[in-house]
Design a protein around this motif. Structure first.
Motif, PDB file in Angstrom:
ATOM      1  N   VAL A 142       0.828  -1.210   0.000  1.00 20.72           N
ATOM      2  CA  VAL A 142       0.000   0.000   0.000  1.00 20.72           C
ATOM      3  C   VAL A 142       0.859   1.256   0.000  1.00 20.72           C
ATOM      4  O   VAL A 142       0.655   2.171  -0.802  1.00 20.72           O
ATOM      5  CB  VAL A 142      -0.945  -0.005   1.215  1.00 20.72           C
ATOM      6  N   THR A 143       1.848   1.326   0.891  1.00 15.83           N
ATOM      7  CA  THR A 143       2.584   2.578   1.068  1.00 15.83           C
ATOM      8  C   THR A 143       3.565   2.857  -0.061  1.00 15.83           C
ATOM      9  O   THR A 143       3.799   4.015  -0.402  1.00 15.83           O
ATOM     10  CB  THR A 143       3.333   2.578   2.406  1.00 15.83           C
ATOM     11  N   ASP A 190       1.823   4.551  -3.093  1.00 15.70           N
ATOM     12  CA  ASP A 190       1.229   5.869  -2.867  1.00 15.70           C
ATOM     13  C   ASP A 190       2.346   6.905  -2.754  1.00 15.70           C
ATOM     14  O   ASP A 190       3.140   6.860  -1.813  1.00 15.70           O
ATOM     15  CB  ASP A 190       0.398   5.844  -1.579  1.00 15.70           C
ATOM     16  N   ASP A 234       2.261   9.760  -1.696  1.00 21.47           N
ATOM     17  CA  ASP A 234       2.123  10.476  -0.424  1.00 21.47           C
ATOM     18  C   ASP A 234       1.961   9.514   0.755  1.00 21.47           C
ATOM     19  O   ASP A 234       1.474   9.901   1.823  1.00 21.47           O
ATOM     20  CB  ASP A 234       0.908  11.404  -0.481  1.00 21.47           C
ATOM     21  N   GLY A 235       2.370   8.248   0.559  1.00 19.19           N
ATOM     22  CA  GLY A 235       2.213   7.248   1.605  1.00 19.19           C
ATOM     23  C   GLY A 235       3.059   7.542   2.828  1.00 19.19           C
ATOM     24  O   GLY A 235       4.038   8.293   2.772  1.00 19.19           O
ATOM     25  N   GLY A 285      -6.453   0.068   3.204  1.00 19.34           N
ATOM     26  CA  GLY A 285      -5.755  -0.193   1.948  1.00 19.34           C
ATOM     27  C   GLY A 285      -5.291  -1.629   1.841  1.00 19.34           C
ATOM     28  O   GLY A 285      -5.369  -2.246   0.768  1.00 19.34           O
TER      29      GLY A 285
END
Length: 402
Positions: free
Chosen positions: A283-284, A287, A289-290, A302
């Motif tokens: 997930v991170t 992204d 902006d994670g 997520g």
């Protein structure tokens, strides 16, 4: 002064070497590695010493100063001894020499000059000390590399479920009982066409954790670097993870993400911890902006949606046929049912809020919702479970045209 720590079997020799140089020079001597860690220091009675050296000894690392980096570069580039200007009014003059294995730098030796400037005898002591220190550091490096490889293999086997639990405990030197936290590091997904930092990340992470924690074990599997902390509280693990990300970001000049697992006392849980942190990184890293550091609770939605997406990909028969038909209808006829139903579900059934997001009149949205029911059999106004199943499948669709 504190008792000298063990440095892979070379502690006594390096401390004795520092004392021998200080006895000739008259000032405090420190032996440092390439990360500015103090490996050994002299403790000769009445040696000259200043506050900067005392702080370096107590912290086991040389205090940061603005001009420090250029001084280290100067020493490592010089073929012999370098005399350096003082950096503060209360600092004593220093001379330094690089420790080398041929052309390869291994560290540095820094000597505070005695009451008289460094003469030929003192210079010889420094040069001879650099040659002897190289021998000790190379021996230490060989032993440390062997130990690091044993620990890396043990952690990799534990994470993949291939290592016997008893052997893993011994090879990793785990306390009884352990307090295991798994960290995982991976580069954030770069923009299209940008190079990745995967290979450099593994080397940089190994250097970082080798410097900050003697107990941590590291292993790289595919593009992910795993770090096992054997006896840290969750808050301490979080702090170490944040420090590592900051250091790796700076060293690689690229964003790095870290996932932190729950804490367990069972070695048998390590494969499950790996699954947990892999899901977080999925997930991170995707992204821009994670979160730089995340635990499961911080990105749970997520991670759950990613697992549901996997299930729908493995079992396409689980998909609601009405959703599939609606998406295809929008694609071929350029209608907006998918966007309308998604916005309404996102707004928890608030017609006004959903219409505002879509920039359409509320009556237009009501008409589309009724037509979605008539055309595709979507029961949007019946049981909450039906709305939930529709919303989940729509959340996993590519963004529809509005």
């Amino acid at each position: 002064m504190t008792e000298p720590p063990s440095i892979g079997g070379t502690s006594e020799e390096l401390y004795a070497l520092a004392d021998a140089m200080a006895a000739v020079i008259g000032g405090s001597v420190s032996i440092e590695d390439l990360d500015n860690r103090v490996l050994a220091y002299s403790s000769v009675p009445e040696q000259r010493i200043d506050e900067l050296r005392r702080r370096g000894i107590l912290d086991r690392r040389v205090p940061d100063q603005p001009e420090q980096l250029s001084q280290y570069r100067q020493v490592l580039a010089a073929p012999g001894i370098v005399r350096l200007p003082v950096l503060a009014p209360d600092e004593l003059p220093r001379a330094a020499v690089a420790i080398r294995d041929g052309e390869r730098p291994l560290g540095t030796i820094w000597a505070i000059e005695g009451h008289t400037p460094l003469g030929a005898t003192g210079e010889s002591a420094l040069l001879d000390g650099a040659r002897l220190a190289a021998t000790h550091l190379l021996r230490h490096r060989g032993a440390a590399e062997f130990d690091r490889q044993v620990r890396e293999d043990a952690l990799r086997g534990a994470l993949t479920g291939d290592g016997p639990i008893g052997d893993t405990r011994v090879r990793l030197g785990l306390p009884a009982p352990p307090r295991l936290t798994l960290l995982a590091f991976a580069p954030a997904r770069p923009p299209e066409g940008e190079p990745t930092v995967d290979g450099r990340l593994a080397a940089a992470a190994a250097r970082h954790w080798g410097a900050v924690s003697a107990e941590a074990a590291t292993a790289t599997i595919n593009r992910t670097v795993y770090v096992l902390l054997p006896d840290d509280l969750p808050a301490t693990a979080r702090r170490l993870a944040e420090q590592a990300v900051a250091a790796l970001d700076r060293g690689l000049d690229a964003p790095v993400r870290c996932a932190q697992s729950r804490t367990t006392a069972e070695v048998a849980d390590l494969p499950a911890l790996r699954t947990e942190v892999d899901g977080i990184l999925r997930v991170t890293t995707a992204d821009p902006d994670g979160r730089p550091v995340a635990a499961l609770g911080e990105v749970h939605a997520g991670v759950l949606l990613a697992h549901l997406s996997d299930e729908l990909a493995r079992h396409p028969g689980l998909r609601h046929p009405g959703i599939e038909a609606m998406v295809e209808h929008d694609r071929t006829r350029r209608t907006h049912y998918t966007a309308s139903v998604t916005a309404w579900l996102d707004a928890a059934g608030n017609i006004g809020e959903a219409a505002r997001r879509l920039t359409v009149h509320p009556n237009t949205l009501k008409y589309r919702l009724r037509r979605a029911h008539d055309l595709f059999g979507l029961d949007l106004f019946g049981h909450p479970d039906d709305r939930l199943s529709c919303w989940l499948q729509l959340r996993l669709q590519p963004p529809p045209p509005r």
